[in-house]
Structures are given as C-alpha cells and as structure tokens.
Design a protein around this motif. Structure first.
Motif, PDB file in Angstrom:
ATOM      1  N   ASN A   1     -16.985  23.552 -38.789  1.00 25.86           N
ATOM      2  CA  ASN A   1     -18.209  24.303 -39.028  1.00 25.86           C
ATOM      3  C   ASN A   1     -18.065  25.069 -40.344  1.00 25.86           C
ATOM      4  OD1 ASN A   1     -17.025  27.020 -38.434  1.00 25.86           O
ATOM      5  ND2 ASN A   1     -16.859  26.194 -36.357  1.00 25.86           N
ATOM      6  N   ILE A   2     -19.141  25.698 -40.771  1.00 23.33           N
ATOM      7  CA  ILE A   2     -19.168  26.343 -42.085  1.00 23.33           C
ATOM      8  C   ILE A   2     -18.165  27.489 -42.175  1.00 23.33           C
ATOM      9  CG2 ILE A   2     -21.089  27.814 -41.364  1.00 23.33           C
ATOM     10  CD1 ILE A   2     -20.322  26.501 -44.919  1.00 23.33           C
ATOM     11  N   ALA A   3     -17.992  28.243 -41.082  1.00 24.81           N
ATOM     12  CA  ALA A   3     -17.057  29.374 -41.102  1.00 24.81           C
ATOM     13  C   ALA A   3     -15.616  28.896 -41.274  1.00 24.81           C
ATOM     14  CB  ALA A   3     -17.196  30.186 -39.815  1.00 24.81           C
ATOM     15  N   ASN A   4     -15.223  27.901 -40.489  1.00 29.59           N
ATOM     16  CA  ASN A   4     -13.863  27.371 -40.608  1.00 29.59           C
ATOM     17  C   ASN A   4     -13.655  26.654 -41.937  1.00 29.59           C
ATOM     18  OD1 ASN A   4     -13.148  28.350 -38.115  1.00 29.59           O
ATOM     19  ND2 ASN A   4     -13.444  26.416 -37.043  1.00 29.59           N
ATOM     20  N   ALA A   5     -14.724  26.040 -42.444  1.00 28.59           N
ATOM     21  CA  ALA A   5     -14.612  25.366 -43.749  1.00 28.59           C
ATOM     22  C   ALA A   5     -14.296  26.381 -44.848  1.00 28.59           C
ATOM     23  CB  ALA A   5     -15.906  24.627 -44.061  1.00 28.59           C
ATOM     24  N   LEU A   6     -14.907  27.561 -44.782  1.00 29.89           N
ATOM     25  CA  LEU A   6     -14.622  28.607 -45.769  1.00 29.89           C
ATOM     26  C   LEU A   6     -13.181  29.097 -45.642  1.00 29.89           C
ATOM     27  CD1 LEU A   6     -17.908  30.733 -45.672  1.00 29.89           C
ATOM     28  CD2 LEU A   6     -17.109  29.282 -47.537  1.00 29.89           C
ATOM     29  N   THR A   7     -12.704  29.214 -44.403  1.00 30.42           N
ATOM     30  CA  THR A   7     -11.321  29.646 -44.185  1.00 30.42           C
ATOM     31  C   THR A   7     -10.331  28.638 -44.760  1.00 30.42           C
ATOM     32  OG1 THR A   7     -11.969  30.798 -42.150  1.00 30.42           O
ATOM     33  CG2 THR A   7      -9.633  30.316 -42.446  1.00 30.42           C
ATOM     34  N   VAL A   8     -10.569  27.348 -44.487  1.00 31.43           N
ATOM     35  CA  VAL A   8      -9.692  26.298 -45.016  1.00 31.43           C
ATOM     36  C   VAL A   8      -9.765  26.264 -46.541  1.00 31.43           C
ATOM     37  CG1 VAL A   8      -9.303  23.808 -45.105  1.00 31.43           C
ATOM     38  CG2 VAL A   8      -9.824  24.911 -42.925  1.00 31.43           C
TER      39      VAL A   8
ATOM     40  N   ASP B   1     -13.406  35.304 -47.634  1.00 25.17           N
ATOM     41  CA  ASP B   1     -12.900  36.114 -46.526  1.00 25.17           C
ATOM     42  C   ASP B   1     -13.989  37.033 -45.989  1.00 25.17           C
ATOM     43  OD1 ASP B   1     -11.155  37.402 -44.733  1.00 25.17           O
ATOM     44  OD2 ASP B   1     -10.747  38.963 -46.197  1.00 25.17           O
ATOM     45  N   ARG B   2     -14.865  37.479 -46.848  1.00 28.65           N
ATOM     46  CA  ARG B   2     -15.936  38.385 -46.429  1.00 28.65           C
ATOM     47  C   ARG B   2     -16.987  37.667 -45.587  1.00 28.65           C
ATOM     48  NH1 ARG B   2     -18.226  43.222 -47.426  1.00 28.65           N
ATOM     49  NH2 ARG B   2     -20.502  43.370 -47.460  1.00 28.65           N
ATOM     50  N   TYR B   3     -17.212  36.394 -45.878  1.00 24.85           N
ATOM     51  CA  TYR B   3     -18.333  35.706 -45.247  1.00 24.85           C
ATOM     52  C   TYR B   3     -17.956  34.777 -44.099  1.00 24.85           C
ATOM     53  CZ  TYR B   3     -21.421  37.478 -48.857  1.00 24.85           C
ATOM     54  OH  TYR B   3     -22.150  38.315 -49.667  1.00 24.85           O
ATOM     55  N   ASP B   4     -16.717  34.291 -44.034  1.00 22.22           N
ATOM     56  CA  ASP B   4     -16.409  33.356 -42.953  1.00 22.22           C
ATOM     57  C   ASP B   4     -16.469  34.021 -41.583  1.00 22.22           C
ATOM     58  OD1 ASP B   4     -14.142  34.864 -43.221  1.00 22.22           O
ATOM     59  OD2 ASP B   4     -12.754  33.194 -43.408  1.00 22.22           O
TER      60      ASP B   4
ATOM     61  N   ARG C   1     -23.518  33.226 -36.084  1.00 22.27           N
ATOM     62  CA  ARG C   1     -23.990  31.897 -35.672  1.00 22.27           C
ATOM     63  C   ARG C   1     -23.266  31.345 -34.453  1.00 22.27           C
ATOM     64  NH1 ARG C   1     -25.155  28.517 -41.296  1.00 22.27           N
ATOM     65  NH2 ARG C   1     -26.232  30.204 -42.413  1.00 22.27           N
ATOM     66  N   GLY C   2     -22.435  32.195 -33.839  1.00 26.38           N
ATOM     67  CA  GLY C   2     -21.723  31.740 -32.652  1.00 26.38           C
ATOM     68  C   GLY C   2     -20.743  30.622 -32.938  1.00 26.38           C
ATOM     69  N   LEU C   3     -20.028  30.734 -34.054  1.00 26.29           N
ATOM     70  CA  LEU C   3     -19.102  29.685 -34.476  1.00 26.29           C
ATOM     71  C   LEU C   3     -17.641  30.109 -34.343  1.00 26.29           C
ATOM     72  CD1 LEU C   3     -20.986  28.495 -37.694  1.00 26.29           C
ATOM     73  CD2 LEU C   3     -21.052  27.460 -35.418  1.00 26.29           C
ATOM     74  N   VAL C   4     -17.384  31.088 -33.473  1.00 31.89           N
ATOM     75  CA  VAL C   4     -16.015  31.570 -33.290  1.00 31.89           C
ATOM     76  C   VAL C   4     -15.202  30.524 -32.539  1.00 31.89           C
ATOM     77  CG1 VAL C   4     -14.573  33.369 -32.276  1.00 31.89           C
ATOM     78  CG2 VAL C   4     -16.804  33.963 -33.249  1.00 31.89           C
ATOM     79  N   THR C   5     -14.075  30.133 -33.101  1.00 33.47           N
ATOM     80  CA  THR C   5     -13.184  29.145 -32.479  1.00 33.47           C
ATOM     81  C   THR C   5     -11.759  29.664 -32.474  1.00 33.47           C
ATOM     82  OG1 THR C   5     -12.729  28.016 -34.571  1.00 33.47           O
ATOM     83  CG2 THR C   5     -14.636  27.244 -33.310  1.00 33.47           C
ATOM     84  N   ASP C   6     -10.927  29.067 -31.632  1.00 41.11           N
ATOM     85  CA  ASP C   6      -9.512  29.452 -31.604  1.00 41.11           C
ATOM     86  C   ASP C   6      -8.852  29.152 -32.947  1.00 41.11           C
ATOM     87  OD1 ASP C   6      -9.680  30.325 -29.007  1.00 41.11           O
ATOM     88  OD2 ASP C   6      -9.048  28.420 -28.136  1.00 41.11           O
ATOM     89  N   PHE C   7      -9.258  28.048 -33.566  1.00 38.44           N
ATOM     90  CA  PHE C   7      -8.708  27.712 -34.880  1.00 38.44           C
ATOM     91  C   PHE C   7      -9.044  28.798 -35.892  1.00 38.44           C
ATOM     92  CE2 PHE C   7      -9.448  25.994 -39.135  1.00 38.44           C
ATOM     93  CZ  PHE C   7      -8.207  25.440 -39.411  1.00 38.44           C
TER      94      PHE C   7
ATOM     95  N   LEU D   1      -6.998  31.958 -35.525  1.00 43.02           N
ATOM     96  CA  LEU D   1      -5.617  31.800 -35.988  1.00 43.02           C
ATOM     97  C   LEU D   1      -5.542  31.633 -37.496  1.00 43.02           C
ATOM     98  CD1 LEU D   1      -2.596  31.328 -35.296  1.00 43.02           C
ATOM     99  CD2 LEU D   1      -3.142  28.888 -35.084  1.00 43.02           C
ATOM    100  N   ALA D   2      -6.451  30.823 -38.050  1.00 39.21           N
ATOM    101  CA  ALA D   2      -6.374  30.482 -39.478  1.00 39.21           C
ATOM    102  C   ALA D   2      -6.832  31.623 -40.382  1.00 39.21           C
ATOM    103  CB  ALA D   2      -7.206  29.235 -39.753  1.00 39.21           C
ATOM    104  N   ASP D   3      -7.799  32.408 -39.945  1.00 39.85           N
ATOM    105  CA  ASP D   3      -8.352  33.458 -40.805  1.00 39.85           C
ATOM    106  C   ASP D   3      -7.304  34.485 -41.233  1.00 39.85           C
ATOM    107  OD1 ASP D   3     -10.768  34.745 -42.057  1.00 39.85           O
ATOM    108  OD2 ASP D   3     -10.169  36.357 -40.699  1.00 39.85           O
ATOM    109  N   PRO D   4      -6.550  35.103 -40.297  1.00 41.98           N
ATOM    110  CA  PRO D   4      -5.520  36.060 -40.753  1.00 41.98           C
ATOM    111  C   PRO D   4      -4.410  35.405 -41.550  1.00 41.98           C
ATOM    112  CG  PRO D   4      -5.363  35.681 -38.377  1.00 41.98           C
ATOM    113  CD  PRO D   4      -6.634  35.054 -38.828  1.00 41.98           C
ATOM    114  N   ILE D   5      -4.095  34.138 -41.239  1.00 42.22           N
ATOM    115  CA  ILE D   5      -3.071  33.428 -42.020  1.00 42.22           C
ATOM    116  C   ILE D   5      -3.534  33.269 -43.464  1.00 42.22           C
ATOM    117  CG2 ILE D   5      -1.923  31.197 -42.341  1.00 42.22           C
ATOM    118  CD1 ILE D   5      -1.813  30.926 -39.321  1.00 42.22           C
ATOM    119  N   ALA D   6      -4.809  32.896 -43.635  1.00 33.18           N
ATOM    120  CA  ALA D   6      -5.359  32.732 -44.983  1.00 33.18           C
ATOM    121  C   ALA D   6      -5.345  34.054 -45.741  1.00 33.18           C
ATOM    122  CB  ALA D   6      -6.787  32.188 -44.895  1.00 33.18           C
ATOM    123  N   ASP D   7      -5.698  35.147 -45.065  1.00 32.14           N
ATOM    124  CA  ASP D   7      -5.711  36.464 -45.712  1.00 32.14           C
ATOM    125  C   ASP D   7      -4.317  36.856 -46.196  1.00 32.14           C
ATOM    126  OD1 ASP D   7      -8.356  36.486 -45.030  1.00 32.14           O
ATOM    127  OD2 ASP D   7      -8.106  37.819 -43.309  1.00 32.14           O
ATOM    128  N   LYS D   8      -3.350  36.733 -45.292  1.00 31.02           N
ATOM    129  CA  LYS D   8      -1.986  37.147 -45.638  1.00 31.02           C
ATOM    130  C   LYS D   8      -1.385  36.239 -46.709  1.00 31.02           C
ATOM    131  CE  LYS D   8      -0.919  39.451 -41.280  1.00 31.02           C
ATOM    132  NZ  LYS D   8      -2.347  39.639 -40.960  1.00 31.02           N
TER     133      LYS D   8
END
Length: 215
Positions: free
Chosen positions: A32-39, A77-80, A87-93, A96-103
């Motif tokens: 989805n768009i949120a995870n795509a931004l994180t990746v 990071d601000r928008y994902d 949009r109800g796009l919260v996933t387990d991935f 996990l991936a969002d804080p990893i990407a930030d750090k």
C-alpha cells in the motif's frame, strides 16, 4: 387456534443478531502507499550514504544533493504514518519497518557526519545510544504492556532532523552556530525523553507485577 394466532401476533419478533464470524474480514494489503513510502525511505539510506562521501564529503554541490535526499527521506517519515492511520492501512510490516527506517536514516547521517569530522562522536554516541536503549526497553516490557510514543519523542525526532539537515548544508562559518543550537536542543531532548521512557518502563513493570500478585 384463532386466539393462539392473535397472541403470537402481539409478541415482539426477535431481531436477527449479526453473525460476526460469517462477516467478511477486511485484510489490509501489505503493498500500500504507506508501506511503499517506508520502503522508499529505506532505499534512500544507501543512496544518501554514497552521496555524502562523494568528493571527500565536503563538495558544496554534493552536500546540497545529500541534504535534499535527507530532506526527502525525512518527509516520507512524516506522511507514511499519517496515511496508514487515516486510510486504515496499518500493517504489522509497517509497524516493524517504520522505526527501522527512521533509525537507519538518523544513524547513517550521524555516523557519516562524525566520520567526516563535521560532528563530534560523543553526539552520535549519545543519540544512537538512547535510540538503542529505548528499543531494548520496549522489548523488556513487551509482555507487560506497550510504551506509547510521547509528544516529547516526536519533538526529539523533529529537532534531530532539523539539526542534521543544518549540519549537512554547506553553511557559511558565521551560521554554524544555528546548526549547533538545534543539535544541542536535540541532544537535550534525546536525553530527557530517554529518561522519561526509562521511568515509564519501570512503572509499567511495577504496576503489572503488583497487579499480578494482587490476583
């Protein structure tokens, strides 16, 4: 027979209860768009590192390019997270991936700046030590509860991004005090929020343990 029919007509007819087991389950797709931004932010980290060290790391043009890449990554990071919640796009991935990407982004920037001699190593050690420590604390109390992100933590992240962005920019010497001002504020916020997380973790374990013993 007629009397029985009249009585049954006066009795309320029970409403059919919803069968939640039979209801279709809305599964949030991982793509989805949120995870795509994180990746995308994760993929920008090695690009950021390469451009940071081009021409010895102090070429004006390449430092501007590096700063732009860092700013773009910080913007995702601000928008994902916002898109995931709205949009109800919260996933387990994503969790996990969002804080990893930030750090990964913050860590790469701090270590790179320290390797180039633009930022003292003690600043990098304090900030990264806090981040790793808070992560360890979250795992330490995981079975007792979750430590939520605080407003202070969000302010800390904002100050870190601004400070790193200013250190990346090839600022004239008189303006270096601005970068240091934000960096000192970021270090203070990092330490203070780290202490707050330690207190929250201890309190959470204490209340969980006392509640279990009370039962």
């Amino acid at each position: 027979m007629t009397e029985h029919k009249r009585v049954s007509e006066r009795l309320p007819v029970p409403e059919a209860k919803p069968d939640h087991i039979a209801d279709p389950v809305d599964v949030v797709p991982v793509v989805n768009i949120a995870n795509a931004l994180t990746v995308f932010r994760i993929l920008l980290v090695p690009v950021f590192i390469v451009t940071l060290f081009v021409e010895g790391g102090h070429d004006t043009l390449w430092r501007l390019i590096t700063t732009a890449i860092f700013g773009l990554a910080a913007l995702t990071d601000r928008y994902d997270g916002r898109l995931a919640r709205e949009r109800g796009l919260v996933t387990d991935f994503g969790k996990l991936a969002d804080p990893i990407a930030d750090k990964a982004l913050i860590g790469a920037a701090l270590i790179g700046l320290s390797m180039l001699g633009d930022l003292p190593w003690w600043v990098t050690v304090v900030i990264l030590g806090r981040e790793l420590g808070v992560t360890a604390l979250r795992f330490w109390v995981l079975r007792h509860g979750v430590i939520p992100a605080s407003r202070g933590g969000k302010l800390k992240t904002l100050l870190q991004v601004l400070a790193i962005g200013l250190f990346l920019l090839p600022l004239p010497h008189p303006w270096e005090w601005l970068a240091w001002g934000f960096m000192i504020a970021a270090v203070i916020a990092t330490v203070v929020t780290g202490i707050e997380y330690v207190w929250q973790a201890i309190s959470l374990r204490r209340h969980s343990t006392s509640g279990a013993s009370g039962r």
